[in-house]
Design a protein around this motif. Structure first.
Motif, PDB file in Angstrom:
ATOM      1  N   HIS A 153      -8.088  28.500  24.757  1.00 15.56           N
ATOM      2  CA  HIS A 153      -7.709  27.253  25.478  1.00 15.56           C
ATOM      3  C   HIS A 153      -9.112  26.154  25.333  1.00 15.56           C
ATOM      4  N   PHE A 204      -9.910  22.093  25.788  1.00 17.19           N
ATOM      5  CA  PHE A 204      -9.544  21.001  26.276  1.00 17.19           C
ATOM      6  C   PHE A 204     -11.006  19.824  26.161  1.00 17.19           C
ATOM      7  N   LEU A 226      -6.047  20.850  23.459  1.00 22.54           N
ATOM      8  CA  LEU A 226      -5.252  19.732  23.966  1.00 22.54           C
ATOM      9  C   LEU A 226      -6.559  18.543  24.082  1.00 22.54           C
ATOM     10  N   MET A 257      -8.880  19.899  33.415  1.00 16.64           N
ATOM     11  CA  MET A 257      -8.082  20.997  32.906  1.00 16.64           C
ATOM     12  C   MET A 257      -8.822  22.308  32.459  1.00 16.64           C
ATOM     13  N   GLY A 291      -8.354  24.108  35.778  1.00 11.62           N
ATOM     14  CA  GLY A 291      -7.192  24.574  36.151  1.00 11.62           C
ATOM     15  C   GLY A 291      -6.956  25.881  35.064  1.00 11.62           C
ATOM     16  N   ALA A 292      -7.226  25.999  33.853  1.00 13.45           N
ATOM     17  CA  ALA A 292      -7.013  26.916  33.133  1.00 13.45           C
ATOM     18  C   ALA A 292      -8.004  28.172  33.320  1.00 13.45           C
ATOM     19  N   MET A 345      -7.969  32.093  32.470  1.00 15.94           N
ATOM     20  CA  MET A 345      -8.081  32.021  30.812  1.00 15.94           C
ATOM     21  C   MET A 345      -9.562  31.853  30.647  1.00 15.94           C
TER      22      MET A 345
END
Lengths: 249, 72, 355
Positions: C23, C25, C51, C62, C65-66, C71
């Motif tokens: 992931h 961002f 993203l 973000m 959040g992840a 993650m």
């Protein structure tokens, strides 16, 4: 046989709310929890609460929760949903959080059609910090930072979030509801349920703006505040569904 | 036949339930609860129709409503 | 295994993927752009998430959040972008969430420029955002070391539940070097029972939070963080010693400045000057122990940075008055020359009549 026809939803913990007497945050919390119960998704849901009066919402929802920095709940929810696409993700944000400091985050989450649901509580004032002017404070409304009433020359105009976001192609469902009487509470619940269903069916970003009261900072008894909402807020913030997926119309 | 119960210790006396009760059977009690509020309470319980308007408006989720239903 | 040529920024991306990061961002900014370019292509190939956020502020949230969802997650930026991320980093620290944050530093303050610099040392190692905290800060000097340190960065983050900073500069990000990548291996990741992923039968909600309204609770969280930092400081210091044997003039430098210093040390040694180098690899925890040890026998220290002098303060704390600590730096995107550093070393020969 006596049957319980109204009881506390399971998606609420038993912790008493810290909100002031008559503050309608509590009604909105309950509606969200009832919807989570009815959809049977409590075990699969992750909520994100904001900075503002509902900063402690993580104590009240009986689901996994994040506390986000001021205005950034939609970014946090984006990080969660992109990591766990099969979970149900919602943000619960006030007007200072969403419509002032967090405008970039909510607009771009909607534009990207992030598949989460936002409950936006608009009570036209900053509650937690002491009744200052909010982005949604009405013209002429007195607050601690607009002591003579909000003047458009000095402080500009209120932000209409539902209308603004419904212009974005990425927003799948946008509605504005109110909780000033039992009929509207029922309608608000229907809209919140729809906003969760739109997410679950993968149709995209969904937001429900809920007009709410702040008796303490408006300086009036709770029932009078409901009347003030009806007479002053609804004319400026018309209720209704601003956007919904074509196939569910 | 219906019954409405209040968790008085959690009531903040905001009166939203009182205003919406069609039977006008909810009042604020004389006594105060541990939080210092006069809690809402029901007089003339027998008049309650179990419409749950009060519970729908209660911001503190202190009200439970039971109603007589036909046996299945 | 054969070596391939890679840019530093790309190596950060590939190193992260090999460390199990799926992931990313981020928001565009020079001079780190090759990293998001690389991951925009690479992440979808391996089922990961890339993203482009609407801002650095959103990107770091973000990440929050992840990371809270369990993650391995990364973001990257350059100096001004890192300033924007500081609130988010403070929240990550407060909620004890692991992640990797990359800063490819450029000239500052303000908009500064896009040339390489090392002027975010304080911001990275001393907290940066509000509240009492430290960030594990790793400072590679080569593309190969980037690859090796990325795995370390994610492991340290997970082990200590803390954000980890990878601190480089525009030269490191842009330069191409041969690297040995090795096979992609299955990454063993620790379980994260604290993650907020939906309860899924757990029976009790997990809450990702940094709000401790009771001052005593908040103080206890700070104490908990600092107990963790004491452990990290005791166990995780990393550094390289270069020509330190018998060194009378000990240089200290990290990243690109350290590469320049190595050449200057070689040239000094060729002239018969006993110079050596300590290159901190962890800027926090700062490898003060090796510096204190070297100070017992050194005549003086010379710290070289691409800043007006930031790490030099930690060197002075470690040397603690045992011998003089001098500083040479260029800043604002100007890179010191080997000949300049050599000239500074030569001024220090025979006890140093520098001023």
């Amino acid at each position: 046989m006596m049957k319980k026809v109204f009881t506390r939803p399971k998606a609420l913990t038993d912790k008493p709310f810290h909100y002031c007497p008559g503050c309608t945050h509590g009604i909105i919390h309950r509606l969200v929890a009832e919807v989570i119960d009815e959809l049977g998704v409590a075990d699969n849901t992750v909520g994100v609460c904001p900075v503002g009066c509902s900063v402690f919402a993580y104590n009240y929802f009986n689901v996994d929760m994040f506390q986000a920095s001021h205005g950034r709940a939609p970014a946090v929810a984006t990080g969660i949903k992109r990591s766990l696409p099969d979970r149900v993700v919602f943000t619960y944000q006030g007007d200072g959080d969403l419509a002032s400091i967090g405008t970039a985050e909510i607009i771009h989450a909607a534009a990207r059609s992030e598949k989460f649901t936002t409950i936006f509580v608009n009570n036209a004032v900053y509650g937690m910090t002491g009744g200052q002017m909010a982005p949604t404070t009405l013209l002429g409304q007195k607050t601690t930072t607009t002591p003579k009433g909000r003047d458009k020359e000095q402080a500009g105009f209120p932000v209409k979030v539902a209308e603004m976001l419904s212009t974005l192609d990425g927003a799948a469902y946008v509605a504005r509801v109110s909780v000033h009487n039992p009929t509207h509470v029922n309608k608000a619940k229907k809209a919140i349920k729809k906003a969760f269903e739109v997410q679950i069916s993968g149709q995209g970003f969904a937001l429900v703006e809920v007009l709410s009261t702040c008796p303490t900072n408006w300086g009036m008894p709770p029932n009078e505040a409901l009347k003030w909402l009806e007479e002053n807020m609804i004319p400026y913030y018309p209720l209704g569904i601003y956007k919904e997926p074509a196939e569910v119309k | 036949m219906a019954r409405v119960t209040f968790r008085e210790e959690r009531c903040k006396g905001c009166e939203l339930c009182i205003a919406v009760c069609p039977e006008k059977i909810i009042v604020l009690a004389e006594h105060i609860n541990a939080m210092g509020f006069h809690p809402a309470t029901v007089v003339e319980q027998e008049k309650c129709k179990g419409c749950a308007m009060c519970a729908r408006m209660c911001p503190d989720v202190v009200i439970e409503v039971e109603r007589e239903v036909a046996e299945a | 295994m054969s070596k391939i040529l890679m840019k530093g920024n790309e190596a950060i991306g590939e190193g992260a993927i090999r460390a199990g990061c799926r992931h990313f961002f981020g928001y565009p900014i020079t001079p780190q752009s090759e990293l998001p370019h690389y991951l925009a292509k690479r992440m979808p190939e391996i089922g990961g998430v890339f993203l482009q956020a609407e801002s650095e502020v959103s990107a770091i949230n973000m990440v929050y959040g992840a990371a809270g969802a369990g993650m391995r997650v990364m973001t990257s930026s350059s100096s001004p972008g890192l300033s924007l991320m500081q609130e988010g980093i403070s929240y990550l620290v407060g909620a004890e969430l692991p992640c990797v944050i990359v800063n490819i530093m450029r000239g500052g303050p303000g908009l500064g420029n896009i040339a390489p610099a090392q002027s975010d040392y304080f911001q990275s190692t001393k907290g940066g955002g509000h509240g009492d905290y430290k960030l594990i800060t790793l400072a590679p000097e080569s593309v190969q070391e980037i690859i090796d340190l990325m795995a370390k960065a994610f492991d340290l983050g997970d082990q200590y539940r803390t954000p980890v900073m990878l601190l480089g500069d525009g030269i490191l990000g842009q330069m191409m070097e041969p690297v040995e990548l090795g096979e992609i291996q299955e990454v063993k990741q620790a379980a994260k029972p604290w993650a907020a992923t939906g309860m899924r039968g757990r029976g009790k909600p997990n809450i990702i939070n940094s709000l401790y309204i009771d001052p005593e609770d908040c103080e206890n969280i700070n104490k908990k963080l600092f107990a963790k930092y004491a452990q990290i400081a005791a166990k995780e210091q990393m550094w390289e010693e270069y020509q330190l044997e018998g060194a009378e003039i000990v240089l200290t430098a990290y990243g690109t400045a350290a590469r320049i210093c190595k050449s200057a040390v070689d040239k000094a040694r060729a002239k018969g000057i006993k110079a050596g180098l300590i290159r901190p690899i962890t800027l926090w925890p700062f490898p003060g122990s090796v510096i204190a040890r070297a100070a017992e026998t050194a005549k003086c220290f010379l710290t070289v940075e691409m800043s007006m002098g930031q790490m030099v303060e930690d060197v002075r704390l470690a040397v603690n008055g045992t011998c003089p600590v001098y500083f040479y730096g260029r800043t604002g995107g100007v890179v010191p020359l080997v000949s300049d550093v050599l000239a500074e070393i030569e001024k220090l020969v025979d006890g140093g009549d520098r001023e």
